[in-house]
Design a protein around this motif. Structure first.
Motif, PDB file in Angstrom:
ATOM      1  N   GLY A 175      34.335  21.631  27.740  1.00  0.00           N
ATOM      2  CA  GLY A 175      32.904  21.981  26.912  1.00  0.00           C
ATOM      3  C   GLY A 175      32.601  20.855  26.547  1.00  0.00           C
ATOM      4  O   GLY A 175      32.299  20.085  26.462  1.00  0.00           O
ATOM      5  N   ARG A 176      31.227  21.955  25.550  1.00  0.00           N
ATOM      6  CA  ARG A 176      29.570  20.455  25.221  1.00  0.00           C
ATOM      7  C   ARG A 176      30.849  20.105  24.078  1.00  0.00           C
ATOM      8  O   ARG A 176      29.892  19.151  23.367  1.00  0.00           O
ATOM      9  CB  ARG A 176      28.788  21.239  25.010  1.00  0.00           C
ATOM     10  N   ALA A 177      31.455  20.480  23.078  1.00  0.00           N
ATOM     11  CA  ALA A 177      31.659  20.592  21.775  1.00  0.00           C
ATOM     12  C   ALA A 177      33.557  20.123  21.684  1.00  0.00           C
ATOM     13  O   ALA A 177      34.152  20.783  22.120  1.00  0.00           O
ATOM     14  CB  ALA A 177      31.355  20.856  20.319  1.00  0.00           C
ATOM     15  N   GLY A 178      33.520  20.026  20.950  1.00  0.00           N
ATOM     16  CA  GLY A 178      35.051  19.867  20.319  1.00  0.00           C
ATOM     17  C   GLY A 178      35.790  21.363  19.274  1.00  0.00           C
ATOM     18  O   GLY A 178      34.879  20.387  18.146  1.00  0.00           O
ATOM     19  N   LEU A 179      36.696  21.148  19.396  1.00  0.00           N
ATOM     20  CA  LEU A 179      36.949  22.450  18.131  1.00  0.00           C
ATOM     21  C   LEU A 179      37.645  21.448  17.429  1.00  0.00           C
ATOM     22  O   LEU A 179      37.395  20.052  17.041  1.00  0.00           O
ATOM     23  CB  LEU A 179      37.601  22.884  18.710  1.00  0.00           C
ATOM     24  N   ASP A 180      37.667  21.706  16.266  1.00  0.00           N
ATOM     25  CA  ASP A 180      38.404  21.251  14.746  1.00  0.00           C
ATOM     26  C   ASP A 180      39.407  20.592  15.195  1.00  0.00           C
ATOM     27  O   ASP A 180      40.499  21.268  15.154  1.00  0.00           O
ATOM     28  CB  ASP A 180      38.032  22.271  13.694  1.00  0.00           C
ATOM     29  N   GLY A 181      39.759  19.618  14.986  1.00  0.00           N
ATOM     30  CA  GLY A 181      40.903  18.591  15.117  1.00  0.00           C
ATOM     31  C   GLY A 181      41.354  18.487  16.153  1.00  0.00           C
ATOM     32  O   GLY A 181      42.244  17.205  17.250  1.00  0.00           O
ATOM     33  N   PHE A 182      40.100  18.119  17.387  1.00  0.00           N
ATOM     34  CA  PHE A 182      40.307  17.711  18.759  1.00  0.00           C
ATOM     35  C   PHE A 182      39.485  16.593  19.020  1.00  0.00           C
ATOM     36  O   PHE A 182      38.767  16.802  18.541  1.00  0.00           O
ATOM     37  CB  PHE A 182      39.380  18.882  19.842  1.00  0.00           C
ATOM     38  N   ASP A 183      39.702  15.914  20.357  1.00  0.00           N
ATOM     39  CA  ASP A 183      39.239  14.714  20.180  1.00  0.00           C
ATOM     40  C   ASP A 183      39.127  14.856  21.912  1.00  0.00           C
ATOM     41  O   ASP A 183      39.473  14.812  22.241  1.00  0.00           O
ATOM     42  CB  ASP A 183      40.433  13.216  20.243  1.00  0.00           C
ATOM     43  N   ARG A 184      37.899  14.013  21.901  1.00  0.00           N
ATOM     44  CA  ARG A 184      37.380  13.950  23.358  1.00  0.00           C
ATOM     45  C   ARG A 184      38.443  13.093  23.871  1.00  0.00           C
ATOM     46  O   ARG A 184      39.088  11.649  24.117  1.00  0.00           O
ATOM     47  CB  ARG A 184      36.106  12.956  23.650  1.00  0.00           C
ATOM     48  N   ASP A 185      38.624  14.167  25.663  1.00  0.00           N
ATOM     49  CA  ASP A 185      39.691  13.325  26.288  1.00  0.00           C
ATOM     50  C   ASP A 185      39.267  12.248  27.807  1.00  0.00           C
ATOM     51  O   ASP A 185      39.225  10.940  27.562  1.00  0.00           O
ATOM     52  CB  ASP A 185      40.545  14.395  27.067  1.00  0.00           C
ATOM     53  N   ALA A 186      38.335  13.067  28.180  1.00  0.00           N
ATOM     54  CA  ALA A 186      37.391  12.689  29.037  1.00  0.00           C
ATOM     55  C   ALA A 186      35.919  12.614  28.813  1.00  0.00           C
ATOM     56  O   ALA A 186      35.542  14.461  29.432  1.00  0.00           O
ATOM     57  CB  ALA A 186      37.711  11.377  29.988  1.00  0.00           C
ATOM     58  N   GLY A 187      34.709  12.149  28.639  1.00  0.00           N
ATOM     59  CA  GLY A 187      33.677  12.777  29.286  1.00  0.00           C
ATOM     60  C   GLY A 187      33.260  13.650  28.297  1.00  0.00           C
ATOM     61  O   GLY A 187      33.526  14.095  26.811  1.00  0.00           O
ATOM     62  N   GLU A 188      33.381  15.608  28.993  1.00  0.00           N
ATOM     63  CA  GLU A 188      33.245  16.608  27.720  1.00  0.00           C
ATOM     64  C   GLU A 188      34.058  17.682  27.958  1.00  0.00           C
ATOM     65  O   GLU A 188      34.641  18.443  27.833  1.00  0.00           O
ATOM     66  CB  GLU A 188      32.254  17.706  28.599  1.00  0.00           C
ATOM     67  N   VAL A 189      35.610  16.927  28.669  1.00  0.00           N
ATOM     68  CA  VAL A 189      37.612  17.318  28.512  1.00  0.00           C
ATOM     69  C   VAL A 189      37.655  17.532  26.704  1.00  0.00           C
ATOM     70  O   VAL A 189      37.152  15.528  26.576  1.00  0.00           O
ATOM     71  CB  VAL A 189      38.100  16.612  29.217  1.00  0.00           C
ATOM     72  N   TRP A 190      38.204  17.993  26.632  1.00  0.00           N
ATOM     73  CA  TRP A 190      38.528  18.064  24.503  1.00  0.00           C
ATOM     74  C   TRP A 190      40.135  18.323  24.774  1.00  0.00           C
ATOM     75  O   TRP A 190      40.147  18.610  25.388  1.00  0.00           O
ATOM     76  CB  TRP A 190      37.773  18.454  23.673  1.00  0.00           C
ATOM     77  N   LYS A 191      41.135  17.751  24.017  1.00  0.00           N
ATOM     78  CA  LYS A 191      41.799  17.850  24.063  1.00  0.00           C
ATOM     79  C   LYS A 191      42.554  17.758  22.318  1.00  0.00           C
ATOM     80  O   LYS A 191      42.269  16.886  21.533  1.00  0.00           O
ATOM     81  CB  LYS A 191      43.009  16.895  24.367  1.00  0.00           C
ATOM     82  N   GLY A 192      43.266  19.029  21.949  1.00  0.00           N
ATOM     83  CA  GLY A 192      44.329  18.897  20.528  1.00  0.00           C
ATOM     84  C   GLY A 192      45.648  19.335  21.082  1.00  0.00           C
ATOM     85  O   GLY A 192      45.881  20.401  21.611  1.00  0.00           O
ATOM     86  N   GLN A 193      46.257  19.072  19.309  1.00  0.00           N
ATOM     87  CA  GLN A 193      47.643  19.515  19.491  1.00  0.00           C
ATOM     88  C   GLN A 193      48.235  20.243  18.598  1.00  0.00           C
ATOM     89  O   GLN A 193      47.179  20.017  17.248  1.00  0.00           O
ATOM     90  CB  GLN A 193      48.582  18.057  18.997  1.00  0.00           C
ATOM     91  N   LEU A 194      48.230  21.210  18.348  1.00  0.00           N
ATOM     92  CA  LEU A 194      47.900  22.792  17.563  1.00  0.00           C
ATOM     93  C   LEU A 194      49.397  23.215  17.645  1.00  0.00           C
ATOM     94  O   LEU A 194      50.104  23.679  18.779  1.00  0.00           O
ATOM     95  CB  LEU A 194      47.121  23.025  17.554  1.00  0.00           C
ATOM     96  N   PRO A 195      50.368  24.660  16.499  1.00  0.00           N
ATOM     97  CA  PRO A 195      51.267  24.819  16.139  1.00  0.00           C
ATOM     98  C   PRO A 195      51.475  26.211  17.280  1.00  0.00           C
ATOM     99  O   PRO A 195      50.001  26.758  17.842  1.00  0.00           O
ATOM    100  CB  PRO A 195      51.475  25.459  15.085  1.00  0.00           C
TER     101      PRO A 195
END
Length: 297
Positions: free
Chosen positions: A236-256
């Motif tokens: 996606g073009r933007a990251g959700l709150d608490g998500f970090d950029r993983d590579a390019g426009e790929v975002w990664k986050g850890q959540l319950p």
């Protein structure tokens, strides 16, 4: 009943005058109906352990039982299908001859032999090369021939050492599907692999070996469910709150786990594309923690 039982295996090899430990007090077991993935880096001791199980190597100490018999006993291999990491087949034979002769060694003759031979040559997509000499086949086709031989005998126990070696992506998916069918039908499966996704998909238990020692063995389900947090990756073009950029426009986050549904809805609302969701305590992360280096893709 335990179809494989390994207790306190030790094995060392001489290299330039030095003794190098290949196995150091290795113990594990495979019960009837289980599917067990044997994982570790190249050189960790996987193939050495399997060779001892088939009597191709002798352990320096410890015991290996196959089908309830000592591994040195030829009768221990009855009802066992086996494909080594680099199968050696008689080069002057054809795939049809390899599969048919293997069936005859297991007492399967006549029309039944012919039916099984043709069925498994077809299932492994080598029927078109069934009458070519092994010496004229690629590594992948040789691997398929060895796999056809192992499946055709309808083994009670199937042992595969790096079964995806030499196969293209289509072949890997095809063999994985056959392994899954064998497992679902009640067969007992023991396979080594460094492809951790295959282990998570195909195994219900795993044994992890590192530098000749068993470092972990557990149910795959227990491992994947042992923590409440999940890891979500999306494009996606933007990251959700608490998500970090993983590579390019790929975002990664850890959540319950309880927040996964809301996060997926948010990704969809922004026009993002879900890539994957997996437990935070994955087999790959455990592997990395044990070996201190990334697993091979």
């Amino acid at each position: 009943m335990k179809l494989i039982e390994v207790q306190g295996l030790h094995k060392a090899f001489k290299l330039k005058g030095r003794r190098i430990k290949a196995l150091d007090d290795v113990s594990f077991a495979v019960e009837v109906g289980q599917s067990v993935g044997f994982i570790g880096q190249n050189g960790a001791g996987k193939s050495t352990s399997i060779k001892i199980l088939f009597g191709a190597l002798r352990a320096d100490a410890g015991q290996a039982l196959l089908m309830g018999r000592p591994a040195e006993d030829p009768l221990s291999r009855r009802g066992v299908g086996y494909v080594p990491e680099n199968p050696y087949l008689y080069e002057q034979l054809t795939p049809r001859e390899v599969v048919s002769s293997g069936l005859r060694l297991h007492g399967i003759k006549g029309e039944e032999n012919h039916k099984r031979t043709e069925r498994w040559l077809d299932k492994l997509d080598i029927a078109y090369a069934a009458d070519k000499r092994i010496r004229n086949l690629s590594k992948g086709m040789t691997q398929r021939t060895a796999l056809a031989h192992a499946f055709a005998i309808q083994p009670q126990l199937l042992i595969l050492d790096e079964p995806m070696s030499g196969l293209d992506p289509v072949g890997r998916r095809q063999v994985a599907d056959l392994m899954q069918e064998f497992r679902v039908a009640g067969g007992t499966l023991f396979f080594s692999s460094h492809i951790l996704h295959d282990v998570e998909r195909l195994a219900d238990h795993f044994v992890m070996i590192h530098r000749g020692q068993v470092r972990a063995q557990q149910s795959v389900t227990e491992l994947l469910a042992s923590q409440g947090d999940m890891v979500l990756r999306y494009l996606g073009r933007a990251g959700l709150d608490g998500f970090d950029r993983d590579a390019g426009e790929v975002w990664k986050g850890q959540l319950p786990r309880s927040q996964i549904a809301a996060a997926l809805a948010a990704v969809e609302a922004m026009g993002g594309v879900l890539l994957n969701v997996h437990p935070q305590n994955s087999l790959e992360e455990l592997f990395d923690a044990v070996v201190g280096a990334p697993a091979q893709p």
